[in-house]
Scaffold this active site. Structure first.
Site, PDB file in Angstrom:
ATOM      1  N   CYS A  98       4.935  -3.144   1.746  1.00 31.61           N
ATOM      2  CA  CYS A  98       4.886  -2.958   3.190  1.00 31.61           C
ATOM      3  C   CYS A  98       5.862  -3.932   3.842  1.00 31.61           C
ATOM      4  CB  CYS A  98       3.452  -3.215   3.676  1.00 31.61           C
ATOM      5  SG  CYS A  98       3.246  -3.030   5.462  1.00 31.61           S
ATOM      6  N   HIS A 140      -0.463   5.610   4.296  1.00 33.48           N
ATOM      7  CA  HIS A 140      -0.109   4.211   4.582  1.00 33.48           C
ATOM      8  C   HIS A 140       0.302   4.067   6.053  1.00 33.48           C
ATOM      9  CE1 HIS A 140       1.837   0.279   3.198  1.00 33.48           C
ATOM     10  NE2 HIS A 140       2.311   0.433   4.412  1.00 33.48           N
ATOM     11  N   GLU A 141       1.118   5.007   6.542  1.00 34.35           N
ATOM     12  CA  GLU A 141       1.581   4.917   7.939  1.00 34.35           C
ATOM     13  C   GLU A 141       0.448   5.219   8.914  1.00 34.35           C
ATOM     14  OE1 GLU A 141       4.206   3.410   8.350  1.00 34.35           O
ATOM     15  OE2 GLU A 141       5.006   3.689   6.340  1.00 34.35           O
ATOM     16  N   HIS A 144      -1.600   2.202   9.458  1.00 34.16           N
ATOM     17  CA  HIS A 144      -1.022   1.255  10.417  1.00 34.16           C
ATOM     18  C   HIS A 144      -1.424   1.629  11.847  1.00 34.16           C
ATOM     19  CE1 HIS A 144       1.405  -1.505   8.134  1.00 34.16           C
ATOM     20  NE2 HIS A 144       2.119  -0.552   7.546  1.00 34.16           N
TER      21      HIS A 144
HETATM   22 ZN    ZN Z   1       3.267  -0.791   5.887  1.00 35.76          ZN
END
Ligand code: ZN
Length: 181
Positions: A98, A140-141, A144
């Site tokens: 990341c 993963h995005e 966030h």
């Molecule tokens: Zn990330």
């Protein structure tokens, strides 16, 4: 156009649930400039994805890469206000990196397939089914945008390491191209 500063772990913007973007704002100069700056920032840091909170903007916007077309040209989705749903009980595990945790790698298992619904850079509704690596980058995005980072998805913190040591000493279950998201 500008390269933006990337927020690192510990900055509170990475822990906020990002605000949705009203569809009528997508075509406006503010969001379009943000999208361009995020592309430039992702390229500068050789990332495969980037979420707006990572550049200190708490909005539901992310770039999701990791795919190429038939000619090898990278395809990057612009993802706004995503709704993501796992479509399988099967898990897919890999070492993730990341841009907000530079130099680190951690082994994460996530659902191997997801359905996602979002608005693109033109405000059009997109519905897609993704699997494997693509599903990982999308999850993963989307994490966030919910104030989450990958390390809290890890089941075994002994599989968190610096990149160089991870490459040397940890078993790599699947291909990781070494780029962060
Ligand atoms: Zn990330």
């Amino acid at each position: 156009m500008a390269i933006l500063k990337v927020a690192r772990l510990g900055h509170p913007v990475l822990r906020r649930v990002a605000d949705p973007i009203p569809p009528q704002e997508i075509a406006g100069p503010e969001i379009q400039a943000l999208i361009q700056d995020m592309f430039e920032t992702m390229d500068e840091y050789n990332g495969v994805g980037l979420a707006a909170p990572q550049v200190h903007v708490s909005r539901q916007l992310a770039l999701v890469g990791g795919e190429t077309d038939d000619d090898g040209t990278p395809l990057v989705r612009v993802v706004i206000n995503p709704e993501i749903t796992p479509t399988t009980d099967k898990q897919f595990g890999m070492y993730e990196g990341c841009l907000s945790l530079p130099g680190m790698r951690g082994y994460v298992e996530r659902p191997a397939a997801v359905h996602v619904r979002y608005l693109d850079e033109d405000g059009e509704v997109v519905e897609e089914d993704l699997e494997g690596y693509q599903a990982v980058v999308m999850q993963h995005e989307c994490d966030h945008l919910q104030g989450r980072v990958y390390i809290e998805r890890m089941k075994d913190l002994r599989r968190l390491a610096f990149e160089e040591e991870a490459d040397r000493y940890l078993p790599v279950d699947v291909m990781n191209d070494g780029r962060d998201v």
